[in-house]
Motif scaffolding. Structure first.
Motif, PDB file in Angstrom:
ATOM      1  N   GLU A   1     -57.640 -51.008  21.332  1.00 24.49           N
ATOM      2  CA  GLU A   1     -58.118 -52.154  19.778  1.00 24.49           C
ATOM      3  C   GLU A   1     -60.061 -51.962  19.695  1.00 24.49           C
ATOM      4  O   GLU A   1     -60.806 -52.061  20.369  1.00 24.49           O
ATOM      5  CB  GLU A   1     -57.249 -53.333  20.076  1.00 24.49           C
ATOM      6  CG  GLU A   1     -58.475 -54.646  20.906  1.00 24.49           C
ATOM      7  CD  GLU A   1     -57.700 -55.923  20.283  1.00 24.49           C
ATOM      8  OE1 GLU A   1     -56.256 -56.525  20.099  1.00 24.49           O
ATOM      9  OE2 GLU A   1     -58.936 -56.445  21.128  1.00 24.49           O
TER      10      GLU A   1
ATOM     11  N   ASN B   1     -53.846 -55.394  11.070  1.00 23.89           N
ATOM     12  CA  ASN B   1     -53.509 -54.692  12.237  1.00 23.89           C
ATOM     13  C   ASN B   1     -53.399 -53.151  10.774  1.00 23.89           C
ATOM     14  O   ASN B   1     -52.609 -53.172  10.245  1.00 23.89           O
ATOM     15  CB  ASN B   1     -53.087 -54.994  13.218  1.00 23.89           C
ATOM     16  CG  ASN B   1     -53.475 -56.696  13.356  1.00 23.89           C
ATOM     17  OD1 ASN B   1     -54.766 -56.808  13.548  1.00 23.89           O
ATOM     18  ND2 ASN B   1     -52.284 -57.414  14.175  1.00 23.89           N
TER      19      ASN B   1
ATOM     20  N   TYR C   1     -55.741 -50.910  16.118  1.00 26.55           N
ATOM     21  CA  TYR C   1     -54.888 -50.269  16.855  1.00 26.55           C
ATOM     22  C   TYR C   1     -54.874 -48.433  17.457  1.00 26.55           C
ATOM     23  O   TYR C   1     -54.588 -48.243  16.242  1.00 26.55           O
ATOM     24  CB  TYR C   1     -53.837 -51.720  17.358  1.00 26.55           C
ATOM     25  CG  TYR C   1     -54.489 -52.337  17.116  1.00 26.55           C
ATOM     26  CD1 TYR C   1     -54.354 -52.974  18.545  1.00 26.55           C
ATOM     27  CD2 TYR C   1     -53.730 -53.152  16.792  1.00 26.55           C
ATOM     28  CE1 TYR C   1     -54.251 -54.336  18.922  1.00 26.55           C
ATOM     29  CE2 TYR C   1     -54.184 -54.088  16.389  1.00 26.55           C
ATOM     30  CZ  TYR C   1     -54.233 -54.777  18.031  1.00 26.55           C
ATOM     31  OH  TYR C   1     -54.497 -56.467  17.736  1.00 26.55           O
TER      32      TYR C   1
END
Length: 170
Positions: free
Chosen positions: A163, A84, A121
């Motif tokens: 996201e 991420n 994100y």
């Protein structure tokens, strides 16, 4: 007028000072960032170097002047979150509404995808309709809303997390 996107230069204080000059009004006069104290140029350079070790850190130049910047960093510290990235973009007040943030974000997200990151994100102060619309335009969806989670300038602010899936989670 010539413009280009390039990787931030961590060899001198020039890019650190220019990006800090863009960021400072956001710290002092807005709720866009929950940061409350302006770092020194040296502290900001160390921060840039830290992010740039693993993630893209891009600047947008117009005739040699930095008009905006975008970068990514770890969304969380634990190893399981290594796929991420948390993304941010800031544009100098004098250069807003020219598509600079969109160009920076498109480049940033493309690089993150090439690097193998799966999800991007964004943490956004709420309400912030322009930022939410901007992120939605880039494929982000709201996934969390935190109430009264940041206190700045004598007020409590909500924040949301958005996201965007960059590539399949295989």
């Amino acid at each position: 007028m010539s413009s280009k996107i390039r990787i931030v230069n961590t060899d001198t204080l020039f890019d650190a000072q220019a990006t800090l000059d863009i960021y400072t009004p956001y710290i002092l006069y807005s709720d866009i960032t929950f940061e409350c104290t302006v770092p020194t140029t040296e502290e900001f350079l160390i921060r840039i170097e830290h992010y740039a070790e693993l993630f893209p850190y891009l600047v947008y130049e117009i005739d040699g002047k930095i008009a905006g910047y975008a970068y990514a960093g770890k969304q969380r510290e634990r190893e399981a979150f290594q796929w991420n990235a948390e993304t941010s973009v800031y544009v100098d007040e004098k250069y807003q509404r020219r598509g600079i943030a969109g160009k920076l974000y498109s480049a940033l997200l493309a690089i993150l995808t090439l690097q193998g990151y799966r999800t991007a994100y964004a943490c956004i102060t709420y309400p912030n309709p322009p930022s939410i619309a901007f992120h939605e335009k880039h494929g982000y969806k709201t996934v969390a809303h935190f109430h009264a989670s940041g206190f700045k300038q004598g007020e409590w602010y909500d924040m949301i997390w958005m996201e965007k899936t960059l590539c399949l989670h295989t």
